[in-house]
Motif scaffolding. Structure first.
Motif, PDB file in Angstrom:
ATOM      1  N   ALA A 177      12.177   5.949 -15.203  1.00 36.87           N
ATOM      2  CA  ALA A 177      11.470   7.153 -14.776  1.00 36.87           C
ATOM      3  C   ALA A 177      11.133   7.017 -13.294  1.00 36.87           C
ATOM      4  O   ALA A 177      11.306   5.948 -12.702  1.00 36.87           O
ATOM      5  CB  ALA A 177      10.194   7.358 -15.602  1.00 36.87           C
ATOM      6  N   THR A 178      10.678   8.107 -12.702  1.00 36.09           N
ATOM      7  CA  THR A 178      10.208   8.093 -11.322  1.00 36.09           C
ATOM      8  C   THR A 178       8.714   7.800 -11.307  1.00 36.09           C
ATOM      9  O   THR A 178       7.972   8.287 -12.165  1.00 36.09           O
ATOM     10  CB  THR A 178      10.479   9.451 -10.643  1.00 36.09           C
ATOM     11  N   ALA A 179       8.270   6.999 -10.353  1.00 33.96           N
ATOM     12  CA  ALA A 179       6.846   6.680 -10.222  1.00 33.96           C
ATOM     13  C   ALA A 179       6.334   7.199  -8.884  1.00 33.96           C
ATOM     14  O   ALA A 179       6.976   7.007  -7.849  1.00 33.96           O
ATOM     15  CB  ALA A 179       6.626   5.172 -10.317  1.00 33.96           C
ATOM     16  N   GLU A 180       5.188   7.861  -8.918  1.00 37.79           N
ATOM     17  CA  GLU A 180       4.609   8.454  -7.711  1.00 37.79           C
ATOM     18  C   GLU A 180       3.116   8.155  -7.653  1.00 37.79           C
ATOM     19  O   GLU A 180       2.407   8.261  -8.667  1.00 37.79           O
ATOM     20  CB  GLU A 180       4.832   9.970  -7.719  1.00 37.79           C
ATOM     21  N   ALA A 181       2.632   7.787  -6.491  1.00 36.28           N
ATOM     22  CA  ALA A 181       1.201   7.545  -6.309  1.00 36.28           C
ATOM     23  C   ALA A 181       0.456   8.877  -6.267  1.00 36.28           C
ATOM     24  O   ALA A 181       0.805   9.764  -5.489  1.00 36.28           O
ATOM     25  CB  ALA A 181       0.957   6.764  -5.026  1.00 36.28           C
ATOM     26  N   ILE A 182      -0.557   9.028  -7.106  1.00 43.17           N
ATOM     27  CA  ILE A 182      -1.366  10.252  -7.114  1.00 43.17           C
ATOM     28  C   ILE A 182      -2.350  10.237  -5.954  1.00 43.17           C
ATOM     29  O   ILE A 182      -2.620  11.266  -5.328  1.00 43.17           O
ATOM     30  CB  ILE A 182      -2.108  10.387  -8.453  1.00 43.17           C
ATOM     31  N   THR A 195       0.854  -1.183   0.000  1.00 45.14           N
ATOM     32  CA  THR A 195       0.000   0.000   0.000  1.00 45.14           C
ATOM     33  C   THR A 195       0.891   1.234   0.000  1.00 45.14           C
ATOM     34  O   THR A 195       1.766   1.374   0.858  1.00 45.14           O
ATOM     35  CB  THR A 195      -0.909   0.034   1.242  1.00 45.14           C
ATOM     36  N   ILE A 196       0.679   2.115  -0.960  1.00 49.77           N
ATOM     37  CA  ILE A 196       1.509   3.305  -1.131  1.00 49.77           C
ATOM     38  C   ILE A 196       0.667   4.541  -0.841  1.00 49.77           C
ATOM     39  O   ILE A 196      -0.418   4.711  -1.396  1.00 49.77           O
ATOM     40  CB  ILE A 196       2.075   3.398  -2.556  1.00 49.77           C
ATOM     41  N   GLY A 197       1.151   5.408   0.039  1.00 49.31           N
ATOM     42  CA  GLY A 197       0.411   6.609   0.404  1.00 49.31           C
ATOM     43  C   GLY A 197       0.371   7.641  -0.711  1.00 49.31           C
ATOM     44  O   GLY A 197       1.221   7.647  -1.610  1.00 49.31           O
ATOM     45  N   LYS A 198      -0.619   8.513  -0.652  1.00 45.17           N
ATOM     46  CA  LYS A 198      -0.765   9.598  -1.623  1.00 45.17           C
ATOM     47  C   LYS A 198       0.503  10.445  -1.676  1.00 45.17           C
ATOM     48  O   LYS A 198       1.082  10.767  -0.643  1.00 45.17           O
ATOM     49  CB  LYS A 198      -1.964  10.465  -1.230  1.00 45.17           C
ATOM     50  N   LYS A 199       0.953  10.767  -2.899  1.00 43.05           N
ATOM     51  CA  LYS A 199       2.145  11.598  -3.161  1.00 43.05           C
ATOM     52  C   LYS A 199       3.446  10.892  -2.788  1.00 43.05           C
ATOM     53  O   LYS A 199       4.509  11.518  -2.782  1.00 43.05           O
ATOM     54  CB  LYS A 199       2.059  12.936  -2.415  1.00 43.05           C
ATOM     55  N   SER A 200       3.381   9.601  -2.479  1.00 39.51           N
ATOM     56  CA  SER A 200       4.593   8.863  -2.106  1.00 39.51           C
ATOM     57  C   SER A 200       5.289   8.329  -3.359  1.00 39.51           C
ATOM     58  O   SER A 200       4.646   7.912  -4.321  1.00 39.51           O
ATOM     59  CB  SER A 200       4.257   7.696  -1.177  1.00 39.51           C
ATOM     60  N   THR A 201       6.617   8.324  -3.314  1.00 38.87           N
ATOM     61  CA  THR A 201       7.413   7.818  -4.425  1.00 38.87           C
ATOM     62  C   THR A 201       7.533   6.301  -4.331  1.00 38.87           C
ATOM     63  O   THR A 201       7.831   5.753  -3.271  1.00 38.87           O
ATOM     64  CB  THR A 201       8.816   8.444  -4.415  1.00 38.87           C
ATOM     65  N   ILE A 202       7.284   5.636  -5.438  1.00 34.62           N
ATOM     66  CA  ILE A 202       7.370   4.173  -5.493  1.00 34.62           C
ATOM     67  C   ILE A 202       8.786   3.750  -5.860  1.00 34.62           C
ATOM     68  O   ILE A 202       9.350   2.841  -5.270  1.00 34.62           O
ATOM     69  CB  ILE A 202       6.348   3.626  -6.500  1.00 34.62           C
ATOM     70  N   PHE A 203       9.356   4.421  -6.844  1.00 35.19           N
ATOM     71  CA  PHE A 203      10.772   4.264  -7.171  1.00 35.19           C
ATOM     72  C   PHE A 203      11.233   5.507  -7.913  1.00 35.19           C
ATOM     73  O   PHE A 203      10.410   6.286  -8.400  1.00 35.19           O
ATOM     74  CB  PHE A 203      11.052   2.995  -7.985  1.00 35.19           C
ATOM     75  N   THR A 204      12.545   5.714  -7.977  1.00 40.08           N
ATOM     76  CA  THR A 204      13.097   6.909  -8.607  1.00 40.08           C
ATOM     77  C   THR A 204      13.859   6.554  -9.873  1.00 40.08           C
ATOM     78  O   THR A 204      14.439   5.467  -9.995  1.00 40.08           O
ATOM     79  CB  THR A 204      14.036   7.671  -7.654  1.00 40.08           C
ATOM     80  N   GLU A 205      13.847   7.490 -10.810  1.00 39.61           N
ATOM     81  CA  GLU A 205      14.556   7.316 -12.073  1.00 39.61           C
ATOM     82  C   GLU A 205      16.038   7.023 -11.819  1.00 39.61           C
ATOM     83  O   GLU A 205      16.691   7.694 -11.033  1.00 39.61           O
ATOM     84  CB  GLU A 205      14.413   8.587 -12.910  1.00 39.61           C
ATOM     85  N   GLY A 206      16.546   5.996 -12.481  1.00 41.11           N
ATOM     86  CA  GLY A 206      17.961   5.673 -12.380  1.00 41.11           C
ATOM     87  C   GLY A 206      18.320   4.694 -11.280  1.00 41.11           C
ATOM     88  O   GLY A 206      19.450   4.201 -11.239  1.00 41.11           O
ATOM     89  N   SER A 207      17.368   4.395 -10.376  1.00 39.67           N
ATOM     90  CA  SER A 207      17.660   3.441  -9.308  1.00 39.67           C
ATOM     91  C   SER A 207      17.551   2.015  -9.836  1.00 39.67           C
ATOM     92  O   SER A 207      16.943   1.761 -10.874  1.00 39.67           O
ATOM     93  CB  SER A 207      16.715   3.646  -8.122  1.00 39.67           C
ATOM     94  N   GLU A 208      18.164   1.076  -9.131  1.00 36.08           N
ATOM     95  CA  GLU A 208      18.175  -0.312  -9.569  1.00 36.08           C
ATOM     96  C   GLU A 208      16.757  -0.873  -9.632  1.00 36.08           C
ATOM     97  O   GLU A 208      15.966  -0.694  -8.703  1.00 36.08           O
ATOM     98  CB  GLU A 208      19.011  -1.167  -8.615  1.00 36.08           C
ATOM     99  N   LYS A 209      16.461  -1.544 -10.739  1.00 40.03           N
ATOM    100  CA  LYS A 209      15.131  -2.123 -10.899  1.00 40.03           C
ATOM    101  C   LYS A 209      15.036  -3.402 -10.067  1.00 40.03           C
ATOM    102  O   LYS A 209      15.625  -4.427 -10.406  1.00 40.03           O
ATOM    103  CB  LYS A 209      14.847  -2.430 -12.360  1.00 40.03           C
TER     104      LYS A 209
END
Length: 231
Positions: free
Chosen positions: A96-101, A35-49
């Motif tokens: 890319a960076t992914a963020e929960a809306i 569960t990811i909170g609103k406006k929370s980053t899931i992963f950032t661009e360039g980080s290890e997949k």
């Protein structure tokens, strides 16, 4: 999410449509619920997949950041969508960076565990590569269309794509329940917020759409298509 619900959800994901019940069960065994909170980053661009994600419920945006710190929206994702699109088939970092809306429920599949599963079950690998090949062609076609359009047509195409992917028809109006800012729309089509402001204001004056706080309402979908040049 219990195992049965996870399996049912995975079966509905386009990537896994061709898998049989036994194959879905193998995938479910390595799946993690988050569960990811609103406006929370899931992963950032360039980080290890480390994992590939599937949205059970919620909304996610992915974006790239240029050298000046400006966002370029890559996609808006909804329930059932997978990200990143590069998936399991390369070892590159997150593109890319992914963020929960909004607060979002995700299923995460660790990349290394999935690679091990495919090595031991080649039938799964073959079925998934076929689906991913179709997805890559779709993304290439979309890029080709957008690259050949001016700003207005890119913006109108984007709005129509949102309507197709996220819209719901209510009382003859298309409701796009995405809490998007004008800046995010501008980032999505490679233009300025001022340009989008002018376009949306003009469409509002013509009675074609309204932009509310947490959604876009297309009042006259046919008129919007005509603006774009569709018949």
């Amino acid at each position: 999410m219990n195992k049965e619900r996870t399996a049912v959800f995975l079966q509905r994901v386009p990537l896994f449509h061709d898998l049989n019940g036994e194959e879905i069960a193998r995938v479910e065994e390595i799946t993690i619920s988050r569960t990811i909170g609103k406006k929370s980053t899931i992963f950032t661009e360039g980080s290890e997949k480390e994992a590939v994600f599937f949205i059970q419920d919620g909304l996610v945006k992915t974006f790239k950041t240029d050298e000046n710190g400006h966002e370029q929206i890559v996609s808006f994702l909804k329930s059932g969508d997978m990200f990143p699109h590069t998936g399991f088939f390369n070892q590159n970092p997150y593109p890319a960076t992914a963020e929960a809306i909004v607060e979002t429920l995700l299923l995460a599949i660790p990349v290394r565990k999935f690679e091990h599963l495919m090595l031991n079950t080649p039938a799964i690998a073959i079925k998934l590569m076929r689906v991913m090949g179709d997805k890559i062609r779709e993304l290439q076609d979309n890029l080709q269309v957008l690259s050949g359009q001016d700003v207005k047509h890119r913006a109108l195409s984007f709005l129509l794509k949102l309507a197709d992917q996220h819209g719901e028809m209510v009382d003859n109006k298309m409701m796009i329940n995405l809490p998007m800012t004008n800046q995010e729309i501008a980032n999505s089509v490679g233009t300025t917020r001022e340009t989008i402001n002018r376009l949306l204001n003009q469409l509002g004056k013509e009675g074609i759409l309204e932009v509310e706080r947490n959604r876009i309402v297309i009042i006259n979908l046919d008129a919007l298509k005509q603006q774009r040049g569709f018949k």
